[in-house]
Design an enzyme around this catalytic site. Structure first.
Site, PDB file in Angstrom:
ATOM      1  N   ASP A 130      41.064 121.970  30.414  1.00  0.00           N
ATOM      2  CA  ASP A 130      41.184 120.584  29.970  1.00  0.00           C
ATOM      3  C   ASP A 130      39.886 119.955  29.474  1.00  0.00           C
ATOM      4  O   ASP A 130      39.836 118.743  29.250  1.00  0.00           O
ATOM      5  CB  ASP A 130      41.787 119.729  31.100  1.00  0.00           C
ATOM      6  CG  ASP A 130      43.260 120.065  31.305  1.00  0.00           C
ATOM      7  OD1 ASP A 130      43.962 120.206  30.299  1.00  0.00           O
ATOM      8  OD2 ASP A 130      43.691 120.198  32.471  1.00  0.00           O
ATOM      9  N   ASP A 189      50.147 123.207  26.370  1.00  0.00           N
ATOM     10  CA  ASP A 189      49.172 122.106  26.285  1.00  0.00           C
ATOM     11  C   ASP A 189      47.797 122.605  25.820  1.00  0.00           C
ATOM     12  O   ASP A 189      47.021 121.872  25.226  1.00  0.00           O
ATOM     13  CB  ASP A 189      48.961 121.426  27.646  1.00  0.00           C
ATOM     14  CG  ASP A 189      50.169 121.403  28.545  1.00  0.00           C
ATOM     15  OD1 ASP A 189      51.044 122.260  28.392  1.00  0.00           O
ATOM     16  OD2 ASP A 189      50.221 120.534  29.430  1.00  0.00           O
TER      17      ASP A 189
HETATM   18  N1  GLY Z   1      48.820 119.019  31.415  1.00  0.00           N
HETATM   19  C1  GLY Z   1      49.049 117.996  30.525  1.00  0.00           C
HETATM   20  C2  GLY Z   1      50.347 117.311  30.641  1.00  0.00           C
HETATM   21  O1  GLY Z   1      50.827 117.041  31.726  1.00  0.00           O
HETATM   22  O2  GLY Z   1      50.906 117.023  29.639  1.00  0.00           O
END
Ligand code: GLY
Length: 503
Positions: A130, A189
């Protein structure tokens, strides 16, 4: 705080007085052919600015607090999710940069700087993928506006952290270290965080970073996307790179009858829309554009009338069928970019429809005490009906993209060009001396000599220079002994030093 300098509706009013033509025609002059206007633009901007101010107040103007999601009970930001380690920590500072971009108001810039700079340590958080969300949304947005060297070095550090998670055998970045039920999980993601790698690879011309991001994007395209354009949330790989399983931890799972591994988690689908479009921007490879189109078409075809999906397109259980406004906000922003490549007005108009819906009472917090801008997002199965900093961030980004596409007005924000000026050598000097200076990035620079009374003696430099370190010889022939000043200027900064001429 000031509103953006020119009010769209007001301009429109004056034009109506002076031009005897139909208002819709006038408005549509800057819209794509058959494109529809975003009627609630001014309401949306005013509401967003109010709520960002409300959030600052709620946080007591403390820049170490980075809001993530609101509490379902109080509507206030959840105080257990405010630290820089959350995957969401970069979104609030990103929204502050966006408000600065929209308004040009220096107060927003100062808030954006404070919240961004608190995240510097997040550039080295290494247990997940992230880094892009944390660092590119904060420092990246700041750098795009200010072009400052200190943000640039944080971005390079962040890219390095992310790149260290790349596994060359598998050809991908490992998304999470902490998921017990997977060996090498790669989540949809993760596409979003490739933007930090692609951007850095482009900026410093680093082929290795580019190839890592490209390999990950290709692996995700091969294994996350189904033939109908829908996507899996998680693909788990063995150490040798074979697929072990495909599943979800956020969408509807095997405990839901008729769902199981066929889950189409709406925000995951949104990441695919946005992610593949962004990857096409950096790679120019048609396969990514086609993937973006397929993912978008699935999303659009399965949208309900209010343009906001249930958090999983396939969730069968009524009690957990909550809406996810964040998915639509992400998609609206992605669709504006996809429109710019395809010129398919369906994408533009769907994005505008989404913005209208999100700005309505149904999804905007306009009549509520919550300081999120939007309500009704879903974090994961069973945790719906909350505001999130990421829904707000992508909503603002989508509005900016709309304004850019229709050439709505932005204040002219000049990047700051940071300058450095060193002592001349030799000093004192007789006849000639060298003046050393540096500029952080390309821009107009002036270097001039003044005498003790402030009279301009000579302009040594007055032109646009690339970033770098410079020196220039000052020849004093014809000048009397005495004290002189040399002054270096850019659009926002002035530096000066003293030197002594002894004949
Ligand atoms: N991990 C990012 C989301 O929950 O969209």
């Amino acid at each position: 705080m000031n509103k953006r300098p020119k009010n769209f509706a007001l301009n429109f009013f004056w034009l109506l007085i002076f031009l005897p033509i139909n208002p819709v025609e006038l408005y549509s002059q800057s819209l794509p052919q058959n494109g529809i206007p975003f009627h609630s633009l001014d309401i949306a901007l005013e509401h967003a600015e109010d709520k960002l101010n409300g959030t600052l107040l709620e946080l007591n103007y403390n820049p170490t607090l980075h809001p993530s999601e609101t509490s379902r009970e109080t509507g206030k930001w959840d105080t257990s999710k405010l630290d820089r380690y959350e995957w969401t920590s970069g979104f609030f500072s990103g929204s502050l940069w966006y408000m600065y971009k929209i308004t040009g108001d220096e107060n927003w810039k100062e808030f954006a700087e404070s919240w961004t700079e608190d995240l510097e340590d997040a550039a080295t958080i290494s247990y997940d993928h992230d880094t892009g969300f944390r660092i590119f949304n904060s420092f990246g947005n700041g750098y795009k506006l200010l072009k400052n060297r200190s943000y640039y070095s944080v971005l390079l550090r962040g890219a390095n952290t992310l790149s260290n998670r790349y596994n060359p055998t598998i050809g991908a970045i490992k998304s999470w270290d902490w998921l017990d039920t997977a060996n090498f999980p790669v989540i949809i993601d993760n596409l979003m965080n490739l933007e930090l790698l692609f951007w850095t690879a482009d900026t410093i011309e680093n082929e290795e970073l580019y190839n890592q991001a490209l390999s990950h994007a290709d692996l995700s395209l091969t294994h996350h996307m189904r033939d109908d354009g829908s996507t899996y949330h998680i693909v788990d790989f063995s150490d040798e790179g074979t697929v072990l399983k495909k599943f979800t931890t956020q969408g509807c799972n095997s405990t839901a009858p008729g769902c199981g591994d066929r889950s189409v988690w709406a925000r995951g689908q949104a990441w695919a829309v946005y992610g593949f479009t962004m990857i096409y921007r950096f790679t120019n490879e048609d396969r990514f554009l086609q993937a973006a189109i397929k993912a978008s078409d699935y999303f659009i075809e399965n949208l309900p009338e209010d343009r906001v999906p249930i958090y999983d397109f396939l969730e069968p259980v009524p009690s957990v069928r909550s809406k996810d406004a964040s998915a639509s906000a992400i998609v609206a922003s992605g669709l504006f970019e996809l429109y710019s490549y395809t010129k398919n007005v369906l994408y533009f108009n769907t994005a505008v429809d989404i913005l209208e819906s999100l700005t309505s009472d149904n999804y905007s917090t306009i009549n509520s005490d919550s300081n999120a801008i939007l309500k009704k997002s879903t974090i994961h199965r069973g945790k719906g009906n909350v505001g999130t900093s990421y829904a707000d961030y992508y909503y603002l980004e989508a509005i900016i993209r709309y304004m850019e596409l229709v050439q709505s007005d932005f204040p002219n924000i000049e990047p700051e060009i940071k300058l450095y000026l060193d002592q001349n050598y030799p000093n004192p000097f007789n006849n000639s001396t060298l003046i050393y200076y540096s500029t952080e990035q390309e821009g107009r620079v002036e270097l001039a000599i003044y005498d003790y009374t402030g009279r301009l003696v000579q302009t040594l430099v007055d032109r646009s220079l690339p970033s770098g370190n410079y020196n220039i010889l000052f020849n004093s022939s014809g000048l009397p002994s005495g004290i002189y000043f040399y002054v270096l200027r850019s659009n926002k900064q002035t530096l000066s030093k003293k030197m002594t001429l002894l004949k």
